[in-house]
Design an enzyme around this catalytic site. Structure first.
Site, PDB file in Angstrom:
ATOM      1  N   GLU A  55      45.990   9.824 -17.531  1.00 45.35           N
ATOM      2  CA  GLU A  55      46.904   9.303 -16.506  1.00 45.35           C
ATOM      3  C   GLU A  55      48.230  10.057 -16.561  1.00 45.35           C
ATOM      4  OE1 GLU A  55      47.144   5.083 -17.073  1.00 45.35           O
ATOM      5  OE2 GLU A  55      45.312   4.716 -15.942  1.00 45.35           O
ATOM      6  N   ASP A 198      44.931  17.611   8.135  1.00 48.71           N
ATOM      7  CA  ASP A 198      43.773  17.276   7.305  1.00 48.71           C
ATOM      8  C   ASP A 198      42.704  18.340   7.579  1.00 48.71           C
ATOM      9  OD1 ASP A 198      41.446  16.332   6.193  1.00 48.71           O
ATOM     10  OD2 ASP A 198      41.692  14.271   6.905  1.00 48.71           O
ATOM     11  N   THR A 224      39.272  18.014   1.569  1.00 51.58           N
ATOM     12  CA  THR A 224      38.229  17.724   0.600  1.00 51.58           C
ATOM     13  C   THR A 224      37.910  19.053  -0.088  1.00 51.58           C
ATOM     14  OG1 THR A 224      36.513  18.189   2.225  1.00 51.58           O
ATOM     15  CG2 THR A 224      37.141  15.884   1.959  1.00 51.58           C
ATOM     16  N   ARG A 233      32.657  17.100  -5.256  1.00 53.21           N
ATOM     17  CA  ARG A 233      33.208  16.099  -4.342  1.00 53.21           C
ATOM     18  C   ARG A 233      34.615  15.730  -4.804  1.00 53.21           C
ATOM     19  NH1 ARG A 233      29.005  15.136  -1.503  1.00 53.21           N
ATOM     20  NH2 ARG A 233      30.260  13.882  -0.083  1.00 53.21           N
TER      21      ARG A 233
HETATM   22  C1  LIG Z   1      35.260  14.236   5.194  1.00 48.57           C
HETATM   23  C2  LIG Z   1      36.633  13.980   5.684  1.00 48.57           C
HETATM   24  C3  LIG Z   1      37.532  13.170   4.977  1.00 48.57           C
HETATM   25  C4  LIG Z   1      37.124  12.281   3.819  1.00 48.57           C
HETATM   26  O1  LIG Z   1      36.522  12.818   2.771  1.00 48.57           O
HETATM   27  P1  LIG Z   1      35.784  11.895   1.689  1.00 48.57           P
HETATM   28  O2  LIG Z   1      35.787  12.782   0.506  1.00 48.57           O
HETATM   29  O3  LIG Z   1      34.465  11.549   2.241  1.00 48.57           O
HETATM   30  O4  LIG Z   1      36.642  10.689   1.474  1.00 48.57           O
HETATM   31  C5  LIG Z   1      38.833  13.064   5.429  1.00 48.57           C
HETATM   32  N1  LIG Z   1      39.231  13.709   6.529  1.00 48.57           N
HETATM   33  C6  LIG Z   1      38.392  14.475   7.254  1.00 48.57           C
HETATM   34  C7  LIG Z   1      38.904  15.152   8.473  1.00 48.57           C
HETATM   35  C8  LIG Z   1      37.062  14.611   6.868  1.00 48.57           C
HETATM   36  O5  LIG Z   1      36.228  15.324   7.619  1.00 48.57           O
END
Ligand SMILES: *Cc1c(COP(=O)(O)O)cnc(C)c1O
Length: 420
Positions: A55, A198, A224, A233
């Site tokens: 942590e 994102d 991700t 992941r």
């Molecule tokens: C896949 C995705 C996420 C979330 O990813 P996880 O690892 O499944 O939580 C967030 N934003 C976008 C645009 C995604 O395509």
């Protein structure tokens, strides 16, 4: 490798892992968010690092004995900073959704307004869907795409000016075209909003310069690590130094407990791979394959949302042929192709049925598929959509798909991807 160890102590789980390997081996994987990690990435994820509580952040931990994981996490940070050209990176988010949650926690108070892409138009659950925390704790306004399947930036600006959101989110789970981050920033500046890019889906294309980067435009970038970026992941948050402390606090203790140092090591390995020149060749091939797949479907008389793609994915629009996304995704599974049903812009069907199927090329490209193979994949999909009642064509499609799977062995037999 590890499978032998599992076999000795837990044959039940080992057998299921083997079955999953065989499923992956005998399937053409077109789910746009999936990929196959390298042997090294997978091995790093299965190390003793899973035993360590850490942590806090490198060199500022709440537990003793972190000298080694400090070095590992620092390396992961340095590599991802180099990969995207950013000042600060937090590599601890357990997933993309967790990364977004931390940014929200840092920037917003409950009830604040956010502007994101609508889920049914290609946005992600964590961008304000009513069934996600982002839609429950914040006041959500959304933008979509126009009839041609493109983001209408004038419309985004109009919605932003009318609603004055505190945070604008640029990024999608199903958008086949270039995203104009510069324009998004201009809109954000006009209304005094923060901009979050994102790049979960397009990370590899951004890292290799094959999609314009949000760096310099977005206040925060989340991604991700397991989609086009081909790591384990997980998630990452990137920002300028001025927001570093706030973002780090929002990850821990704000939204998470201990980091997954074994996954962080695997992320570091993946970032190292992505920094190599070969990774740009891979990313370019992903795009070439997606373009070839789109063109083959169009040449067979099928519709593709926005008429093609600039990136790694496309959406087959089934409205004209009178089939649903759900039916076609199920039919494709019968011929050894996995893909997911997806809404198309202005979809008359519910999200559980849909009129589209999303197709991505990141995973098959890792496996070795080239444009020639994508033409065959396109033929198979077209045949399944158009002649699903013809037993002969259906059986032939199955054989064609299995032949491609045989051509590119995964892990156990493959040269590039040997693991288990
Ligand atoms: C896949 C995705 C996420 C979330 O990813 P996880 O690892 O499944 O939580 C967030 N934003 C976008 C645009 C995604 O395509």
């Amino acid at each position: 490798m590890e499978l032998n160890v599992i076999r000795n102590t837990d044959p039940e789980i080992a057998k299921l892992v083997e079955e999953e390997l065989s499923r992956q081996q005998n399937t053409i994987e077109l789910i746009a968010s999936e990929n196959f990690t390298s042997e090294a990435v997978m091995a790093a994820a299965g190390t003793v690092l899973t035993n360590k509580y850490a942590e806090g952040k490198p060199y500022k931990r709440f537990y003793n004995g972190c000298e080694i994981v400090d070095k590992i996490e620092s390396l992961a940070q340095e590599r991802v900073k180099k990969l995207f050209g950013v000042q600060h990176a937090n590599v601890q988010p357990h997933s993309g959704a967790q990364a977004n949650m931390a940014v929200f926690l840092y920037v917003l108070k409950p009830g604040d307004k956010i502007l994101g892409m609508d889920l049914s138009n290609g946005g992600h659950l964590s961008h304000g869907s009513p069934v996600n925390f982002s839609g429950m704790y914040f006041d959500v306004v959304s933008y979509g795409v126009n009839e041609n399947g493109y983001i209408d930036y004038d419309d985004v600006e109009k919605i932003a000016i009318e609603n004055k959101p505190k945070l604008i989110i640029a990024g999608a789970s199903n958008y086949p075209r270039i995203i104009d981050f510069k324009r998004f920033r201009q809109i954000a500046d006009k209304v005094g909003a923060f901009l979050l890019a994102d790049i979960a889906h397009i990370a590899a294309l951004v890292a290799t310069g094959l999609h314009p980067s949000p760096v310099g435009y977005a206040h925060f970038i989340t991604t991700t690590t397991h989609k086009t970026l081909r790591g384990p992941r997980g998630g990452v948050i990137m920002c300028d130094d001025e927001h570093a402390l706030g973002i780090d606090k929002a990850v821990f203790p704000g939204t998470q407990g201990g980091p997954l140092e074994h996954i962080i090591a695997a992320k570091a390995v993946a970032f190292g791979e992505a920094l190599k020149p070969e990774f740009k060749e891979y990313a370019q091939q992903v795009i070439n394959n997606a373009k070839t797949l789109a063109q083959t479907l169009i040449d067979n008389g099928l519709d593709v949302v926005s008429g093609g793609t600039d990136n790694h994915l496309l959406t087959l629009d089934l409205r004209k042929v009178g089939k649903t996304g759900k039916d076609v995704a199920n039919l494709l599974e019968e011929v050894h192709i996995t893909a997911n049903k997806n809404t198309v812009p202005n979809d008359p069907q519910s999200p559980f049925v849909t009129s589209g199927v999303r197709l991505g090329t990141a995973a098959v490209t890792t496996r070795g598929f080239t444009e020639e193979d994508m033409k065959i994949v396109g033929e198979i999909i077209s045949n399944v959509v158009k002649y699903s009642d013809d037993e002969t064509i259906f059986e032939k499609s199955k054989r064609m798909a299995l032949a491609l799977c045989e051509k590119y062995p995964l892990y156990s037999k493959g040269e590039k991807l040997r693991t288990i």
